[in-house]
Design a protein around this motif. Structure first.
Motif, PDB file in Angstrom:
ATOM      1  N   PHE A   1       0.818  -1.212   0.000  1.00 12.69           N
ATOM      2  CA  PHE A   1       0.000   0.000   0.000  1.00 12.69           C
ATOM      3  C   PHE A   1       0.856   1.269   0.000  1.00 12.69           C
ATOM      4  O   PHE A   1       0.637   2.177   0.802  1.00 12.69           O
TER       5      PHE A   1
ATOM      6  N   GLY B   1       0.778   3.169  -2.522  1.00 15.53           N
ATOM      7  CA  GLY B   1      -0.271   4.066  -3.022  1.00 15.53           C
ATOM      8  C   GLY B   1       0.113   4.915  -4.219  1.00 15.53           C
ATOM      9  O   GLY B   1      -0.728   5.632  -4.759  1.00 15.53           O
TER      10      GLY B   1
ATOM     11  N   SER C   1      -1.878   4.589  -7.635  1.00 21.21           N
ATOM     12  CA  SER C   1      -3.105   5.368  -7.782  1.00 21.21           C
ATOM     13  C   SER C   1      -2.793   6.834  -8.045  1.00 21.21           C
ATOM     14  O   SER C   1      -3.497   7.493  -8.805  1.00 21.21           O
TER      15      SER C   1
ATOM     16  N   ASP D   1      -7.299   3.936  -9.618  1.00 18.71           N
ATOM     17  CA  ASP D   1      -7.049   3.616  -8.208  1.00 18.71           C
ATOM     18  C   ASP D   1      -6.761   2.125  -7.980  1.00 18.71           C
ATOM     19  O   ASP D   1      -7.493   1.434  -7.258  1.00 18.71           O
TER      20      ASP D   1
ATOM     21  N   ALA E   1      -4.551   0.815  -6.143  1.00 20.66           N
ATOM     22  CA  ALA E   1      -4.271   0.529  -4.722  1.00 20.66           C
ATOM     23  C   ALA E   1      -5.564   0.152  -4.007  1.00 20.66           C
ATOM     24  O   ALA E   1      -5.580  -0.767  -3.177  1.00 20.66           O
TER      25      ALA E   1
ATOM     26  N   TYR F   1       5.642   7.340   3.064  1.00 19.76           N
ATOM     27  CA  TYR F   1       5.226   5.931   3.145  1.00 19.76           C
ATOM     28  C   TYR F   1       6.172   5.162   4.061  1.00 19.76           C
ATOM     29  O   TYR F   1       5.748   4.393   4.930  1.00 19.76           O
TER      30      TYR F   1
ATOM     31  N   LEU G   1      -6.900   6.197   4.550  1.00 14.64           N
ATOM     32  CA  LEU G   1      -6.901   5.261   3.425  1.00 14.64           C
ATOM     33  C   LEU G   1      -8.093   4.295   3.459  1.00 14.64           C
ATOM     34  O   LEU G   1      -8.330   3.565   2.498  1.00 14.64           O
TER      35      LEU G   1
ATOM     36  N   LYS H   1     -10.677   3.552   0.607  1.00 16.81           N
ATOM     37  CA  LYS H   1     -10.207   2.770  -0.538  1.00 16.81           C
ATOM     38  C   LYS H   1     -10.425   1.282  -0.292  1.00 16.81           C
ATOM     39  O   LYS H   1     -10.814   0.549  -1.185  1.00 16.81           O
TER      40      LYS H   1
END
Lengths: 250, 131
Positions: free
Chosen positions: A209, A211, A214, A222, A224, B27, B91, B94
């Motif tokens: 993830f 990300g 995306s 998208d 992810a 991240y 998140l 999603k």
């Protein structure tokens, strides 16, 4: 319309001639409404006919002209030169082997795409051909997967994915998003057939993830989101399988 | 003319990839917060051990926690865990989209529900702890 001279640093690689890729600089007088692809076409037509790159539609539909523009995966037909300074660095997609100049070897992606069976799988093919010949869907059924069906296979997501860069066994964002797109489709019956690939370690579980797939997607697919939803589906499936084993399951 | 034989060139992917882009660095920070969580869990497990040993060991453990080193560690761990939690909650739409009628529920409802649940659980913990 205003014109501006921009220096394009383009990564060149000619197999058999160059031991490794090197940058070549081209000075191009660009119109304000040009995209990077216009500049590349100008270079190829008037400065250096040996420059190689893929493109087709020039309207962000075919997915052919994916490349790194100033280090970011972009469609060259969607990256306006006015959004950049006086120097623009153009490289092939980051995580694929370079075939020649800006062209990458996409065999690995195509194999992975095929492995998830990105088409409607029916167990009852015969019934369909004998029946009305169409599957009907309600708007809500379409909405469930519509976003994930927008993928144009441009591979920008693979170029942004550090997991794929570090481990090319990973099935990767676009292929997993398309697998999810068909798994969500009420007309499809191929969930079980895709499971071995999607729910495997190299499938959704190799995704951490980050990300960025995306973030760079030019069609807002998208991937992810699709992969995280795939993880939940795989987990649910695993536990339901333990609680209620289907007939024939080992 | 003979076609040039294929010789695909694979560019190296360097280990410092995450230092060159802000989004990759953020991240990586989110992932590294798990170290703070692991250390915090180790402290709690150690504390449980002292509790099992008896009141004296437990009192000594609680006194040690009041030292500047432990207080600093807990503050740093708290900041990192809040960062981890907030970024993960953002998140969640999603991973778990919710359909209402023909459309998806806006993501901020799902994020909001997580923050609300977090607040309620924290409140319950604080009440039980007698704060």
């Amino acid at each position: 319309m205003s014109e501006r001279t921009i220096e394009f640093e383009v990564l060149r690689y000619r197999p058999g001639t160059d031991p490794e890729p090197t940058f070549q600089t081209y000075r191009v007088a660009c119109q304000d409404d040009w995209v990077v692809l216009d500049a590349l076409n100008h270079i190829k037509d008037t400065i250096d006919g040996t420059l190689s790159y893929r493109w087709s539609c020039h309207m962000a539909v075919c997915g052919s002209c994916g490349m790194q523009v100033n280090g970011e995966p972009k469609l060259a037909c969607k990256a306006f030169v006015r959004d950049y300074g006086g120097r623009i660095r153009v490289e092939p997609l980051a995580t694929f082997p370079i075939e020649r100049d800006l062209i990458v070897d996409m065999d690995d992606f195509l194999d992975k795409l095929q492995s998830v069976k990105p088409w409607i799988v029916r167990e009852d093919d015969a019934k369909v051909t004998e029946g009305e010949g169409e599957y009907r869907q309600k708007p809500a059924e379409l909405t469930r997967y519509r976003q994930f069906s927008m993928c144009i296979n441009c591979m920008l997501c693979y170029s942004a994915c550090p997991q794929y860069a570090l481990n090319t066994d990973f099935i990767g964002p676009a292929a997993l998003a398309l697998a999810h797109r068909y798994n969500l489709d009420g007309r499809d019956q191929g969930n079980e057939e895709r499971k071995d690939v999607v729910a495997s370690h190299a499938g959704v579980w190799d995704c951490t993830f980050v990300g960025q797939c995306s973030a760079v997607c030019p069609k807002d697919v998208d991937p992810a989101a699709a992969i995280q939803q795939g993880k939940i589906a795989a987990t649910t499936d695993f536990f339901l399988g333990m609680l209620m084993p289907k007939k024939g399951d080992k | 003319m003979q076609p040039t034989p294929r010789k695909p060139f694979s560019r190296p992917w360097h280990n410092d990839w995450w230092l060159h882009k802000r989004t990759y660095a953020l991240y990586m920070i989110r992932e590294l917060t798990c170290i703070a969580l692991a250390l915090y869990a180790a402290v709690v497990i150690y504390g449980l051990g002292r509790l099992a040993e008896g009141p004296e060991a437990w009192t000594a453990f609680v006194a040690a926690l009041r030292g500047p080193g432990f207080v600093t560690f807990h503050l740093v761990a708290l900041v990192l865990m809040v960062y981890h939690t907030v970024t993960w909650f953002q998140l969640t739409p999603k991973a778990m989209p919710v359909m209402r009628g023909d459309d998806f529920l806006p993501g901020h409802y799902i994020v909001g529900a997580h923050f609300a649940a977090w607040a309620v659980v924290s409140l319950v913990v604080l009440v039980i702890a007698g704060v």
